[in-house]
Enzyme design. Structure first.
Site, short mmCIF file in Angstrom:
data_model
loop_
_atom_site.label_atom_id
_atom_site.label_comp_id
_atom_site.label_asym_id
_atom_site.label_seq_id
_atom_site.Cartn_x
_atom_site.Cartn_y
_atom_site.Cartn_z
N HIS A 39 0.82 -1.21 0.00
CA HIS A 39 0.00 0.00 0.00
C HIS A 39 0.86 1.26 0.00
CE1 HIS A 39 -2.68 2.85 2.41
NE2 HIS A 39 -3.38 2.60 1.32
N ARG A 40 0.72 2.07 -1.04
CA ARG A 40 1.54 3.29 -1.23
C ARG A 40 3.04 2.92 -1.19
NH1 ARG A 40 -1.63 7.09 3.28
NH2 ARG A 40 -3.73 6.27 2.85
N GLU A 66 0.87 -0.43 -4.74
CA GLU A 66 -0.32 0.41 -4.94
C GLU A 66 0.14 1.85 -4.99
OE1 GLU A 66 -4.04 2.62 -3.29
OE2 GLU A 66 -2.03 2.55 -2.46
N ASP A 68 -1.10 6.15 -5.79
CA ASP A 68 -2.20 7.12 -5.89
C ASP A 68 -1.81 8.17 -6.93
OD1 ASP A 68 -3.94 6.27 -3.55
OD2 ASP A 68 -2.02 6.57 -2.54
N HIS A 81 -0.80 10.71 -2.14
CA HIS A 81 -2.11 10.28 -1.62
C HIS A 81 -3.06 11.44 -1.32
CE1 HIS A 81 -5.05 9.22 1.50
NE2 HIS A 81 -5.16 8.10 0.81
N GLU A 140 -4.37 3.63 -8.30
CA GLU A 140 -5.61 4.28 -7.82
C GLU A 140 -5.69 5.69 -8.40
OE1 GLU A 140 -6.42 4.60 -3.57
OE2 GLU A 140 -8.07 5.99 -4.01
N LYS A 142 -6.88 8.94 -7.59
CA LYS A 142 -7.28 9.59 -6.33
C LYS A 142 -8.03 10.88 -6.64
CE LYS A 142 -6.54 8.50 -2.60
NZ LYS A 142 -7.54 7.65 -1.88
N ASP A 265 0.39 -2.00 4.43
CA ASP A 265 1.63 -1.25 4.61
C ASP A 265 2.80 -2.19 4.93
OD1 ASP A 265 0.12 1.04 4.30
OD2 ASP A 265 0.28 1.70 6.39
O1 G3P Z 1 -5.81 0.49 -2.19
C1 G3P Z 1 -6.75 0.79 -1.22
C2 G3P Z 1 -6.49 2.03 -0.44
O2 G3P Z 1 -5.37 2.68 -0.97
C3 G3P Z 1 -7.62 2.96 -0.40
O3 G3P Z 1 -7.47 3.93 0.57
O4 G3P Z 1 -7.01 6.20 1.36
O5 G3P Z 1 -5.18 4.56 1.29
O6 G3P Z 1 -6.04 5.51 -0.83
P1 G3P Z 1 -6.37 5.09 0.59
CA CA Z 2 -4.67 4.40 -2.37
#
Ligand code: G3P
Ligand code: CA
Length: 275
Positions: A39-40, A66, A68, A81, A140, A142, A265
């Protein structure tokens, strides 16, 4: 890319190759395939959405990173993000109101630790060029409502690199904005699309059926996940990836629920053997 992934994402209980074993988790005596999505980047270990975090994810053998995607004032697609740069850089202001030159002038790493000072906000191009073929990329969009036309721009970048083909190097696009994902599905019919939600209202049979007309993934917050939800998503030929895992307990829960991917994470919580 509706239906093209049919049969691929179901939990596997077959004999795994050594490569697959690296990503398998054991539950109730059976091996099953679960993708780990950093994640990120591996945001538990390095500043989110930076090269340091994405490199760490690759080093940890995550299946996907992942990212954004947003857009600078002068049209550069950038990876960050929040819709402001306040939390994750030493600058301030809205991403959409700052030029690329301005965005790049800020430090995106030292907020997490001095050892990360000098990290910059990456561009979408940079990430595609550095990581495609090395690790899957969960893209993603965003707040795409702030960036009219961003879907076409993302589609163009993927097409330029031949990343718009079926099963091509594990590219998936997701958003909380469902209209944006419908648009992506029509622009890139062969690229898998995911819908993100933290709303229980999006889990009715009717809502899931509507998502399944254009989405390949239903990606809920892990607090919404039940075995019943997973089964209903699978029965509509969609996969389910859930987020955001920041504890071993949450990872274990999602493994037990038979989700297809865990967005975390800490990629090592999904598969301790990647440590
Ligand atoms: O990939 C799912 C997650 O990233 C969604 O929430 O706020 O971390 O972008 P957020
Ligand atoms: Ca995200």
């Amino acid at each position: 890319m509706k239906n093209a992934l049919l049969g691929v994402g179901v939990a596997l209980t077959v004999v795994f190759s050594p490569f697959q074993q690296a990503n398998a988790a054991e539950t109730n005596g059976e091996l099953k395939q679960v993708d780990s999505v950093a994640h990120r980047g591996a945001a538990g270990y390095a500043p989110e959405n930076t090269i340091a975090a994405f490199d760490k994810a690759v080093e940890m053998k995550a299946d996907y990173i992942e990212i954004d995607v947003q857009r600078s004032k002068d049209g550069e697609l950038v990876i960050i993000h929040d819709t402001t740069i306040n939390r994750t850089t030493d600058g301030s202001g809205n991403v959409k109101d700052l030029t690329f030159h301005q965005l790049r002038s800020f430090d995106a790493g030292s907020w997490m630790g001095e050892e990360f000072s000098g990290e910059k906000i990456p561009t979408f191009d940079e990430i595609l060029d550095r990581y495609h073929g090395k690790v899957g990329i969960l893209i993603e969009l965003k707040a795409p409502e702030l960036y009219p036309g961003i879907e076409e721009e993302v589609a163009e970048e993927l097409k330029e690199r031949n990343l718009d083909k079926p099963q091509n190097e594990k590219i998936i696009i997701q958003s909380f904005n469902f209209e944006s994902m419908k648009k992506i599905n029509s622009l890139l019919p062969k690229v898998p699309v995911g819908v993100l939600t933290s709303s229980i209202a999006d889990t009715t049979d009717e809502a899931l059926k509507e998502f399944s007309t254009y989405a390949d993934y239903f990606n809920p917050s892990y607090r919404m996940v039940t075995k019943n939800l997973v089964n209903r998503v699978h029965s509509l030929d969609m996969k389910i990836s859930s987020w955001t895992v920041r504890s071993q307990e949450a990872a274990d829960f999602l493994l037990e629920m038979d989700v297809d991917a865990i967005i975390t994470d800490y990629p090592d919580y999904v598969d301790p053997r990647t440590e």
